[in-house]
Structures are given as structure tokens and as C-alpha cells.
Enzyme design. Structure first.
Site, PDB file in Angstrom:
ATOM      1  N   GLY A   1      16.988  59.380   3.742  1.00  0.00           N
ATOM      2  CA  GLY A   1      18.157  58.739   4.363  1.00  0.00           C
ATOM      3  C   GLY A   1      19.376  59.632   4.393  1.00  0.00           C
TER       4      GLY A   1
ATOM      5  NE  ARG B   1      17.313  67.283  12.493  1.00  0.00           N
ATOM      6  CZ  ARG B   1      18.062  66.402  11.843  1.00  0.00           C
ATOM      7  NH1 ARG B   1      18.610  66.719  10.689  1.00  0.00           N
ATOM      8  NH2 ARG B   1      18.263  65.191  12.316  1.00  0.00           N
TER       9      ARG B   1
ATOM     10  CG  ASP C   1      17.308  64.463  20.407  1.00  0.00           C
ATOM     11  OD1 ASP C   1      18.101  63.514  20.578  1.00  0.00           O
ATOM     12  OD2 ASP C   1      16.492  64.501  19.457  1.00  0.00           O
TER      13      ASP C   1
ATOM     14  CG  HIS D   1      23.751  61.147  18.786  1.00  0.00           C
ATOM     15  ND1 HIS D   1      22.883  60.093  18.652  1.00  0.00           N
ATOM     16  CD2 HIS D   1      24.336  61.307  17.576  1.00  0.00           C
ATOM     17  CE1 HIS D   1      22.959  59.615  17.412  1.00  0.00           C
ATOM     18  NE2 HIS D   1      23.833  60.348  16.731  1.00  0.00           N
TER      19      HIS D   1
ATOM     20  CG  ASP E   1      15.031  64.736  13.900  1.00  0.00           C
ATOM     21  OD1 ASP E   1      15.937  65.482  14.322  1.00  0.00           O
ATOM     22  OD2 ASP E   1      15.210  63.531  13.651  1.00  0.00           O
TER      23      ASP E   1
ATOM     24  N   GLY F   1      19.824  62.121   6.660  1.00  0.00           N
ATOM     25  CA  GLY F   1      20.004  62.741   7.973  1.00  0.00           C
ATOM     26  C   GLY F   1      19.402  64.137   8.034  1.00  0.00           C
TER      27      GLY F   1
HETATM   28  C1  GLA Z   1      18.226  61.554  14.744  1.00  0.00           C
HETATM   29  C2  GLA Z   1      17.077  61.562  15.753  1.00  0.00           C
HETATM   30  C3  GLA Z   1      17.126  62.831  16.622  1.00  0.00           C
HETATM   31  C4  GLA Z   1      18.508  63.033  17.221  1.00  0.00           C
HETATM   32  C5  GLA Z   1      19.594  62.899  16.150  1.00  0.00           C
HETATM   33  C6  GLA Z   1      20.972  62.942  16.733  1.00  0.00           C
HETATM   34  O1  GLA Z   1      18.046  62.596  13.833  1.00  0.00           O
HETATM   35  O2  GLA Z   1      15.844  61.509  15.089  1.00  0.00           O
HETATM   36  O3  GLA Z   1      16.131  62.770  17.614  1.00  0.00           O
HETATM   37  O4  GLA Z   1      18.713  62.144  18.287  1.00  0.00           O
HETATM   38  O5  GLA Z   1      19.459  61.690  15.408  1.00  0.00           O
HETATM   39  O6  GLA Z   1      21.233  64.184  17.259  1.00  0.00           O
END
Ligand code: GLA
Length: 389
Positions: A126, A31, A40, A38, A176, A128
Site C-alpha cells: 500500500g 517500482r 499510462d 496518471h 507497473d 504506491g
Molecule cells: C497506479 C496504477 C498505474 C498508474 C499509476 C498512476 O500505480 O497501477 O497503472 O496509473 O497508478 O500513474
């Protein structure tokens, strides 16, 4: 590579490796989070979309009893998971994403048969982009195909999230795994992380695209910074007298300034403002108001960089280059996406300018960061699916 091609390639790799065809195939996407970072784990809102990058797994009944053998076709490595009792953590490291989901299903009383599995993933590791959530949700989906069980998508996402907490040691939120399980083609997903209600926000205007720019700086969320941010948010909520930052307003925070350390104050300011930006951005996307959506993305980046301190110089550089290209060059907005400390940026761009923008970002990034970026654009993809049963 298109999903069907990827699945066919995996099918032939499976045959080569296990000397027989797979009976089941499942896939789950990575995704990109468009906005709502930050938030969720603070009960807030997020607006991610599934991307056309997938974890795919193929399986057939296992040749050895009491074991799931998993062959990673990329690293040419096999994990052997003992399923004769409760599944535990083990080696190789990547197998923990599968182990955690198998353990979660075992705990629900599901009996998992011996399997031979081959897997592949096109979600950059890795970066993101939730390569781990894709593996977890793919495992759960494959096991649905194998056992005939049909999981509620919310349950599926929660089992996958628990796997990440308990087997990978990352105290992530729910974004996610939810988007990987519930993405819909042509749509962003507005998720209320408190009620877990979702709303599909159409994103199928051919005149704009989301461009993903991987800085190729690897991020490690297990490193402790992620958990520290979570703890700082919990502290802020406690000091503000609310159960989560979702319930706090900018005014509440301002009034409590003297009771919070400057760091905790900044963390809370990011979360409270980001929740608001996410709701505004969802409206902007619904109305195809790309200028407003883009401005909110830039504002989100500034807040993540300055208040939440999860950016890095390479992510900042990409946003700076995007700003230099500007509206006249076809960029509406750009921000870091995901947990931070490396990984990717996402930019909202004019479709007709994608090639030009990609070229300019790649050249400038190479020249100024002295490393190369990887860029791709993606339409919003569908969530996890069984491709063969
Ligand atoms: C990571 C975590 C998510 C979310 C993001 C920040 O991807 O797995 O749950 O907290 O960081 O938005």
C-alpha cells in the site's frame, strides 16, 4: 536485503515449511515512478524504474493434486488455489494477484501443475511502489520456470495487468507491470503506453540518487477514486473529440474550456501537461541535467495536487520539506509517486547529501505530521528474473 540474500532466506524458510528444497525460484521488483503520473491509461508516457525491493517465490512440485499451496512467509498464512478447473477469485485477498495470473495463463491453454510455493516480499504494501505488480509478475515468471514456457515480456506484463483488473478490481494502466517485467539495472524505462515501445534511459551517474520517502499513509486504489479519474479523462477525451488525451494539446483544451466542467478541465490539464513534462524529463535525465529534471518533478507534484487532486497533506508536506532543504541542501526535486492518496514521494538528490537529507526529512515529517516516515534510496534495479530452475 540484497536479492540473493532474500532468495537464500526464502529457500531455507521453504525447506522448513515444506520439508524439502525448492526446485524453482523467481523474483520481480517493485517500482518507483520518477515522472509521468496518471498518464499510462491516457496512452501517454511514463518514466519509472525498478527498485531493489522484490517479491520472491520458491516452488517445487505440489504434494496435493489439483492444488497450488502458497505459504506467505511474512504473514504465516497459506492460500490454497484449486487448479483442477479455471482458477477463480478467492481468499485470502492477496492470493488474488496469483490467482489472476494463473487464470490468465490457463486461458492461454497452459496447463499448470500442482505446486507448493513459498513467497516473501520486501516491497512495502500500500505504499504506491507496486507491491501487487511485483507479485503478479513474479507469479508469471515462476510459472515460466515451472512450465519451461518463455513469455514475451510485453505479454507477461499484459497478463499481469489483466490479473489486476479482473481479480483485484483495480482498472490500472500498464506501467507497473511493464517496469517490473522489463526494468534494467542502471536505467529508467521511458515507456510509450500507446505503442508500448520502450527506451532505456541510463541513470548511473554516481553523483545523484533517487530517495523514496514513504509517508506511511496507506493508499487504496480500489476505493473508487482511481476509477473516477479514469472516467473523467475518458469524458475529457470524448468532449475534445480525440481517442485519448495523448492526442490533445494545451491549446485544444483551452479552446474547449466552455464545454468541459471545471473538474474535467483540470483533470485533462494535468494529463496533457504531465505527458509533456515526462518527455522533457527523459531528455533531462539523458543529459544529466538534474536541475531541470528536479524542477519538472516539483511541477508534476503541483499538477497532481491541484489539477488531478490525488495528493494528500502528508505527501504535500514531504514535498514542502524537500523544497525547504532546497538545492543548497542537495535536493533537486521531489514529487508524490504512484496512484496517490498516500504512499510515497520520490526525490532526486545529491548522493553526498543523502544521509543529511534523509535525517532532515524524517525529523521534520515526524514533528509536523506527527507520524514517522520510512526512507530508502535505490539504484535502478533489474526486472523480473528466474533465479533457480
Ligand atoms: C497506479 C496504477 C498505474 C498508474 C499509476 C498512476 O500505480 O497501477 O497503472 O496509473 O497508478 O500513474
Amino acid at each position: 536485503m540484497k536479492l540473493q540474500e532474500l532468495a537464500s532466506k526464502l529457500e531455507s524458510d521453504f525447506k522448513l515449511h515444506f520439508q524439502r528444497p525448492p526446485q524453482w525460484i523467481a523474483a520481480a521488483p517493485g517500482r518507483v515512478n520518477v515522472i509521468g503520473e496518471h498518464t499510462d491509461y491516457n496512452d501517454g508516457f511514463v518514466l519509472p524504474m525498478a527498485i531493489e525491493r522484490y517479491a520472491v517465490m520458491a516452488a517445487c512440485p505440489g504434494a496435493s493434486n489439483g492444488e497450488i499451496r502458497v505459504f506467505d512467509t511474512h504473514f504465516k498464512e497459506t492460500a490454497i488455489i484449486n487448479i483442477s478447473g479455471p482458477v477463480t477469485r478467492g481468499e485470502p485477498k492477496w492470493s488474488n494477484y496469483l490467482r489472476g495470473v494463473i487464470a490468465g495463463l490457463q486461458r492461454r491453454g497452459l496447463s499448470i501443475p500442482a505446486l507448493d510455493v513459498a513467497m516473501v516480499s520486501t516491497v512495502p504494501l500500500g505504499g504506491g511502489l507496486s507491491s501487487s505488480a511485483a507479485l503478479e509478475v513474479c507469479t508469471a515468471t515462476l510459472l515460466e520456470a515451472v512450465t519451461g514456457l518463455s513469455l514475451d515480456p510485453v505479454d507477461k506484463a499484459l497478463i499481469a495487468q489483466a490479473a489486476e483488473h479482473e481479480f483485484a478490481g483495480v482498472p490500472c494502466g500498464i506501467m507497473d507491470q511493464f517496469i517490473s517485467a522489463m526494468g534494467r539495472e542502471g536505467h529508467l524505462l521511458l515507456l510509450d503506453c500507446r505503442s508500448r515501445r520502450t527506451e532505456l534511459v541510463p541513470m548511473n551517474d554516481p553523483s545523484v540518487e533517487l530517495l523514496v520517502i514513504n509517508t506511511n499513509v496507506k493508499h487504496e486504489l480500489g476505493s473508487g477514486e482511481y476509477a473516477r479519474r479514469r472516467a473523467e479523462c475518458e469524458e475529457a477525451a470524448r468532449l475534445l473529440g480525440v481517442s485519448s488525451l495523448r492526442d490533445a494539446t494545451a491549446d485544444n483544451l483551452e479552446h474547449a474550456r466552455s464545454r468541459l466542467s471545471p473538474v474535467v478541465f483540470s483533470r485533462a490539464r494535468h494529463v496533457i501537461s504531465e505527458i509533456e513534462r515526462t518527455l522533457h524529463a527523459a531528455s533531462a535525465f539523458r543529459e544529466s541535467n538534474w536541475i531541470t529534471a528536479g524542477q519538472l518533478m516539483y511541477a508534476s507534484h503541483d499538477s497532481l495536487r491541484d489539477d488531478y487532486a490525488v495528493s494528500c497533506k502528508e505527501l504535500d508536506l514531504v514535498v514542502e520539506i524537500a523544497l525547504e532543504i532546497g538545492l543548497t541542501g542537495g535536493v533537486y526535486g521531489c514529487r508524490m509517486t504512484g496512484g496517490g492518496f498516500g504512499g510515497c514521494c520520490v526525490a532526486l538528490v545529491r548522493t553526498g547529501s543523502v544521509e543529511d537529507i534523509s535525517k532532515r526529512i524524517a525529523e521534520q515529517y515526524q514533528a509536523r505530521a506527527d507520524r514517522s516516515a520510512t526512507l530508502f534510496s535505490s539504484r535502478p534495479a533489474a526486472g523480473a528474473a528466474i533465479l533457480k530452475r
